[in-house]
Design an enzyme around this catalytic site. Structure first.
Site, PDB file in Angstrom:
ATOM      1  N   SER A   9    -111.953   2.770 -77.963  1.00 34.44           N
ATOM      2  CA  SER A   9    -112.734   4.009 -77.982  1.00 34.44           C
ATOM      3  C   SER A   9    -111.804   5.208 -78.117  1.00 34.44           C
ATOM      4  CB  SER A   9    -113.534   4.152 -76.685  1.00 34.44           C
ATOM      5  OG  SER A   9    -113.952   5.493 -76.551  1.00 34.44           O
ATOM      6  N   ASP A  36    -116.903   7.918 -80.243  1.00 30.15           N
ATOM      7  CA  ASP A  36    -117.898   8.402 -79.280  1.00 30.15           C
ATOM      8  C   ASP A  36    -118.284   9.837 -79.597  1.00 30.15           C
ATOM      9  OD1 ASP A  36    -116.332   6.476 -76.737  1.00 30.15           O
ATOM     10  OD2 ASP A  36    -118.384   6.235 -77.474  1.00 30.15           O
ATOM     11  N   HIS A  67    -120.835   5.686 -82.144  1.00 33.75           N
ATOM     12  CA  HIS A  67    -121.756   5.618 -80.996  1.00 33.75           C
ATOM     13  C   HIS A  67    -122.300   7.023 -80.771  1.00 33.75           C
ATOM     14  CE1 HIS A  67    -122.049   4.920 -76.348  1.00 33.75           C
ATOM     15  NE2 HIS A  67    -123.222   5.137 -76.903  1.00 33.75           N
ATOM     16  N   GLY A 144    -120.782   9.247 -71.201  1.00 32.83           N
ATOM     17  CA  GLY A 144    -120.306  10.627 -71.070  1.00 32.83           C
ATOM     18  C   GLY A 144    -118.802  10.723 -70.880  1.00 32.83           C
ATOM     19  N   PHE A 145    -118.230   9.710 -70.236  1.00 32.37           N
ATOM     20  CA  PHE A 145    -116.797   9.823 -69.929  1.00 32.37           C
ATOM     21  C   PHE A 145    -116.099   8.469 -69.989  1.00 32.37           C
ATOM     22  CE2 PHE A 145    -117.020  14.209 -68.770  1.00 32.37           C
ATOM     23  CZ  PHE A 145    -118.338  14.372 -68.331  1.00 32.37           C
ATOM     24  N   GLY A 147    -112.774   6.000 -68.633  1.00 36.40           N
ATOM     25  CA  GLY A 147    -112.085   5.788 -67.358  1.00 36.40           C
ATOM     26  C   GLY A 147    -112.978   5.496 -66.175  1.00 36.40           C
ATOM     27  N   GLY A 178    -117.630   0.143 -71.802  1.00 36.35           N
ATOM     28  CA  GLY A 178    -117.495   0.965 -70.597  1.00 36.35           C
ATOM     29  C   GLY A 178    -116.827   0.229 -69.456  1.00 36.35           C
ATOM     30  N   GLY A 199    -111.494   1.990 -73.903  1.00 30.90           N
ATOM     31  CA  GLY A 199    -110.801   3.250 -74.162  1.00 30.90           C
ATOM     32  C   GLY A 199    -109.548   3.346 -73.303  1.00 30.90           C
TER      33      GLY A 199
HETATM   34  C1  DX5 Z   1    -118.609   6.481 -72.667  1.00 29.30           C
HETATM   35  C2  DX5 Z   1    -118.228   5.912 -74.024  1.00 29.30           C
HETATM   36  C3  DX5 Z   1    -117.308   4.731 -73.933  1.00 29.30           C
HETATM   37  C4  DX5 Z   1    -115.984   5.060 -73.210  1.00 29.30           C
HETATM   38  C5  DX5 Z   1    -115.203   3.797 -72.950  1.00 29.30           C
HETATM   39  O1  DX5 Z   1    -119.693   7.354 -72.817  1.00 29.30           O
HETATM   40  O2  DX5 Z   1    -119.368   5.503 -74.745  1.00 29.30           O
HETATM   41  O3  DX5 Z   1    -117.042   4.237 -75.245  1.00 29.30           O
HETATM   42  O4  DX5 Z   1    -115.239   5.927 -74.005  1.00 29.30           O
HETATM   43  O5  DX5 Z   1    -114.016   4.168 -72.256  1.00 29.30           O
HETATM   44  P1  DX5 Z   1    -113.458   3.223 -71.076  1.00 29.30           P
HETATM   45  O6  DX5 Z   1    -113.097   1.912 -71.745  1.00 29.30           O
HETATM   46  O7  DX5 Z   1    -112.262   3.954 -70.552  1.00 29.30           O
HETATM   47  O8  DX5 Z   1    -114.573   3.072 -70.084  1.00 29.30           O
HETATM   48 ZN    ZN Z   2    -119.004   4.433 -76.596  1.00 34.15          ZN
END
Ligand code: DX5
Ligand code: ZN
Length: 220
Positions: A9, A36, A67, A144-145, A147, A178, A199
Protein backbone atom coordinates in the site's frame (compact mmCIF):
# COMPACT_ATOMS: atom_id res chain seq x y z
CA UNK A 1 -2.55 -15.37 -11.55
CA UNK A 2 -1.50 -18.38 -9.48
CA UNK A 3 -0.11 -18.18 -5.94
CA UNK A 4 -0.39 -15.43 -3.40
CA UNK A 5 0.12 -11.85 -4.61
CA UNK A 6 1.56 -9.00 -2.57
CA UNK A 7 0.18 -5.49 -3.09
CA UNK A 8 2.16 -2.94 -1.03
CA UNK A 9 0.00 0.00 0.00
CA UNK A 10 1.49 3.30 -1.16
CA UNK A 11 -0.21 5.03 1.76
CA UNK A 12 2.88 4.07 3.75
CA UNK A 13 5.26 5.39 1.07
CA UNK A 14 7.05 8.75 1.23
CA UNK A 15 4.85 10.80 -1.12
CA UNK A 16 7.61 13.38 -1.57
CA UNK A 17 9.66 10.78 -3.44
CA UNK A 18 6.86 8.61 -4.81
CA UNK A 19 8.72 7.63 -7.98
CA UNK A 20 11.64 6.33 -5.96
CA UNK A 21 9.23 4.43 -3.71
CA UNK A 22 7.60 2.82 -6.75
CA UNK A 23 11.00 1.84 -8.17
CA UNK A 24 11.83 0.40 -4.76
CA UNK A 25 8.66 -1.72 -4.90
CA UNK A 26 9.60 -2.97 -8.38
CA UNK A 27 13.01 -4.04 -7.06
CA UNK A 28 11.46 -5.58 -3.96
CA UNK A 29 9.19 -7.86 -5.99
CA UNK A 30 5.72 -6.32 -5.53
CA UNK A 31 3.00 -7.88 -7.71
CA UNK A 32 0.66 -4.86 -7.69
CA UNK A 33 0.72 -1.35 -6.23
CA UNK A 34 -2.19 -0.69 -3.87
CA UNK A 35 -3.25 2.95 -4.35
CA UNK A 36 -5.29 4.22 -1.39
CA UNK A 37 -7.42 7.11 -2.64
CA UNK A 38 -9.04 9.04 0.22
CA UNK A 39 -11.30 12.12 0.03
CA UNK A 40 -11.49 13.26 3.67
CA UNK A 41 -15.26 12.61 3.62
CA UNK A 42 -15.73 8.85 3.37
CA UNK A 43 -12.68 8.51 5.63
CA UNK A 44 -11.07 11.17 7.88
CA UNK A 45 -7.93 11.39 5.76
CA UNK A 46 -6.88 12.74 2.35
CA UNK A 47 -4.22 11.15 0.12
CA UNK A 48 -4.00 11.52 -3.65
CA UNK A 49 -6.20 11.38 -6.72
CA UNK A 50 -6.49 10.80 -10.43
CA UNK A 51 -3.43 12.73 -11.61
CA UNK A 52 -1.14 10.87 -9.19
CA UNK A 53 -2.45 7.55 -10.52
CA UNK A 54 -1.98 8.73 -14.12
CA UNK A 55 1.58 9.89 -13.44
CA UNK A 56 2.43 6.64 -11.65
CA UNK A 57 1.00 4.63 -14.55
CA UNK A 58 3.37 6.44 -16.92
CA UNK A 59 6.36 5.30 -14.87
CA UNK A 60 5.68 1.68 -13.90
CA UNK A 61 4.38 -1.49 -15.48
CA UNK A 62 3.14 -2.73 -12.11
CA UNK A 63 -0.68 -3.07 -12.07
CA UNK A 64 -2.32 -0.27 -10.09
CA UNK A 65 -4.90 -1.57 -7.62
CA UNK A 66 -6.96 1.55 -6.82
CA UNK A 67 -8.87 1.37 -3.53
CA UNK A 68 -11.39 4.23 -3.62
CA UNK A 69 -12.23 5.38 -0.12
CA UNK A 70 -14.40 8.21 -1.43
CA UNK A 71 -18.07 9.14 -1.53
CA UNK A 72 -19.99 8.80 -4.81
CA UNK A 73 -17.20 6.74 -6.44
CA UNK A 74 -19.36 6.12 -9.54
CA UNK A 75 -18.59 9.72 -10.55
CA UNK A 76 -14.84 9.02 -10.74
CA UNK A 77 -14.35 5.45 -11.98
CA UNK A 78 -14.03 6.52 -15.62
CA UNK A 79 -11.28 9.01 -14.74
CA UNK A 80 -9.37 6.38 -12.75
CA UNK A 81 -9.78 3.90 -15.60
CA UNK A 82 -8.42 6.43 -18.08
CA UNK A 83 -5.57 7.15 -15.65
CA UNK A 84 -4.50 3.51 -16.00
CA UNK A 85 -5.98 1.64 -13.03
CA UNK A 86 -5.84 -2.16 -13.43
CA UNK A 87 -8.34 -2.73 -10.61
CA UNK A 88 -10.78 -0.26 -9.09
CA UNK A 89 -12.37 -1.26 -5.80
CA UNK A 90 -15.35 0.61 -4.37
CA UNK A 91 -16.95 0.39 -0.94
CA UNK A 92 -20.38 -1.14 -0.31
CA UNK A 93 -20.66 1.49 2.45
CA UNK A 94 -20.20 4.29 -0.14
CA UNK A 95 -22.28 2.81 -2.97
CA UNK A 96 -25.21 1.14 -1.21
CA UNK A 97 -27.76 0.10 -3.83
CA UNK A 98 -25.55 1.61 -6.56
CA UNK A 99 -22.80 -0.98 -6.00
CA UNK A 100 -23.84 -3.32 -8.83
CA UNK A 101 -24.12 -0.54 -11.38
CA UNK A 102 -20.79 0.95 -10.28
CA UNK A 103 -19.03 -2.42 -10.64
CA UNK A 104 -20.59 -2.89 -14.08
CA UNK A 105 -19.42 0.58 -15.10
CA UNK A 106 -15.85 -0.26 -14.00
CA UNK A 107 -15.95 -3.48 -16.01
CA UNK A 108 -17.35 -1.70 -19.07
CA UNK A 109 -14.20 0.43 -18.98
CA UNK A 110 -12.01 -2.69 -19.29
CA UNK A 111 -10.84 -2.51 -15.68
CA UNK A 112 -11.05 -5.18 -12.96
CA UNK A 113 -14.01 -4.37 -10.70
CA UNK A 114 -13.85 -4.92 -6.96
CA UNK A 115 -16.28 -4.56 -4.05
CA UNK A 116 -14.91 -3.61 -0.63
CA UNK A 117 -16.49 -4.08 2.81
CA UNK A 118 -15.44 -2.71 6.18
CA UNK A 119 -14.67 -4.99 9.13
CA UNK A 120 -18.20 -4.57 10.56
CA UNK A 121 -20.07 -5.18 7.30
CA UNK A 122 -21.27 -8.78 6.74
CA UNK A 123 -19.89 -10.76 3.81
CA UNK A 124 -23.47 -11.57 2.77
CA UNK A 125 -23.93 -8.09 1.26
CA UNK A 126 -21.47 -9.11 -1.47
CA UNK A 127 -23.35 -12.21 -2.70
CA UNK A 128 -25.72 -10.28 -5.05
CA UNK A 129 -22.84 -8.44 -6.74
CA UNK A 130 -20.43 -11.35 -7.24
CA UNK A 131 -21.45 -11.62 -10.92
CA UNK A 132 -19.97 -8.15 -11.44
CA UNK A 133 -16.76 -8.69 -9.43
CA UNK A 134 -13.21 -9.53 -10.48
CA UNK A 135 -12.05 -8.86 -6.92
CA UNK A 136 -13.50 -8.77 -3.41
CA UNK A 137 -11.61 -6.72 -0.82
CA UNK A 138 -12.11 -7.32 2.88
CA UNK A 139 -10.88 -4.57 5.18
CA UNK A 140 -9.10 -5.91 8.26
CA UNK A 141 -8.85 -2.42 9.74
CA UNK A 142 -11.29 0.49 9.58
CA UNK A 143 -10.20 2.51 6.53
CA UNK A 144 -8.34 5.81 6.75
CA UNK A 145 -4.88 5.11 8.08
CA UNK A 146 -1.95 2.72 7.78
CA UNK A 147 -0.15 1.14 10.73
CA UNK A 148 -3.30 -0.06 12.51
CA UNK A 149 -3.71 -3.45 14.22
CA UNK A 150 -5.28 -6.37 12.32
CA UNK A 151 -8.86 -7.01 13.51
CA UNK A 152 -8.86 -10.73 14.34
CA UNK A 153 -12.60 -11.23 13.76
CA UNK A 154 -12.03 -10.60 10.04
CA UNK A 155 -10.29 -13.98 9.67
CA UNK A 156 -13.68 -15.72 9.90
CA UNK A 157 -15.04 -13.33 7.26
CA UNK A 158 -12.17 -14.27 4.95
CA UNK A 159 -13.25 -17.92 5.22
CA UNK A 160 -16.88 -16.98 4.54
CA UNK A 161 -15.89 -14.94 1.50
CA UNK A 162 -13.62 -17.75 0.24
CA UNK A 163 -16.45 -20.27 0.45
CA UNK A 164 -18.91 -17.84 -1.16
CA UNK A 165 -16.53 -17.18 -4.07
CA UNK A 166 -15.76 -20.88 -4.52
CA UNK A 167 -19.49 -21.72 -4.54
CA UNK A 168 -20.05 -19.09 -7.23
CA UNK A 169 -17.53 -20.80 -9.53
CA UNK A 170 -16.36 -17.35 -10.62
CA UNK A 171 -12.76 -16.16 -11.08
CA UNK A 172 -12.69 -13.56 -8.30
CA UNK A 173 -9.56 -12.51 -6.40
CA UNK A 174 -9.99 -12.28 -2.61
CA UNK A 175 -7.87 -9.39 -1.30
CA UNK A 176 -7.37 -8.53 2.38
CA UNK A 177 -6.18 -5.11 3.52
CA UNK A 178 -5.08 -3.72 6.84
CA UNK A 179 -2.70 -4.56 9.67
CA UNK A 180 -1.13 -7.54 7.90
CA UNK A 181 2.41 -8.45 8.97
CA UNK A 182 4.70 -11.46 8.79
CA UNK A 183 3.25 -12.59 12.12
CA UNK A 184 -0.40 -12.81 10.99
CA UNK A 185 -0.13 -13.36 7.22
CA UNK A 186 -0.22 -17.17 7.56
CA UNK A 187 -3.62 -16.92 9.26
CA UNK A 188 -4.90 -14.61 6.51
CA UNK A 189 -3.63 -16.90 3.74
CA UNK A 190 -4.88 -20.08 5.41
CA UNK A 191 -8.34 -18.49 5.59
CA UNK A 192 -8.31 -18.11 1.80
CA UNK A 193 -6.82 -14.76 0.73
CA UNK A 194 -5.34 -14.49 -2.77
CA UNK A 195 -3.94 -10.96 -2.51
CA UNK A 196 -2.30 -9.43 0.57
CA UNK A 197 -2.19 -5.66 0.99
CA UNK A 198 0.54 -4.45 3.32
CA UNK A 199 1.71 -0.90 3.89
CA UNK A 200 3.69 -0.42 7.08
CA UNK A 201 4.99 -4.01 7.11
CA UNK A 202 6.69 -3.35 3.76
CA UNK A 203 7.59 0.34 3.75
CA UNK A 204 8.66 0.22 7.38
CA UNK A 205 10.95 -2.76 6.87
CA UNK A 206 14.76 -2.50 6.93
CA UNK A 207 14.81 -4.63 3.78
CA UNK A 208 11.68 -4.35 1.66
CA UNK A 209 12.52 -7.32 -0.55
CA UNK A 210 12.88 -9.53 2.52
CA UNK A 211 9.59 -8.16 3.88
CA UNK A 212 7.68 -8.97 0.67
CA UNK A 213 9.27 -12.42 0.46
CA UNK A 214 8.27 -13.08 4.08
CA UNK A 215 4.65 -12.13 3.34
CA UNK A 216 4.58 -14.24 0.18
CA UNK A 217 6.34 -17.24 1.58
CA UNK A 218 4.77 -17.61 5.01
CA UNK A 219 2.30 -20.38 5.66
CA UNK A 220 -0.72 -21.80 3.74
C1 DX5 B 1 -6.33 1.86 5.03
C2 DX5 B 1 -5.84 1.39 3.67
C3 DX5 B 1 -4.86 0.25 3.76
C4 DX5 B 1 -3.61 0.60 4.59
C5 DX5 B 1 -2.78 -0.64 4.83
O1 DX5 B 1 -7.45 2.69 4.86
O2 DX5 B 1 -6.90 0.98 2.85
O3 DX5 B 1 -4.49 -0.15 2.44
O4 DX5 B 1 -2.86 1.55 3.90
O5 DX5 B 1 -1.67 -0.26 5.62
P1 DX5 B 1 -1.14 -1.25 6.78
O6 DX5 B 1 -0.67 -2.49 6.06
O7 DX5 B 1 -0.02 -0.49 7.43
O8 DX5 B 1 -2.31 -1.51 7.68
ZN1 ZN C 1 -6.36 0.04 0.97
Amino acid sequence: MSGIQIAPSLLSADFAVMWEEIASMERAGADLLHCDVMDGVFVPNITFGIKMVADMHKRTALPLDCHLMIVEPWKYVQAFAEAGARYITVHFEACGERLAETLQKIRSLGVGAGAVINPDTPVSVLEPVLPFCDMVLLMSVFPGFGGQKYIGSVTEKIGQARRMIDRSGRKILLEVDGGITASNVSEVKAAGADVIVAGSAVFGAADRRVAIAALRGAGK
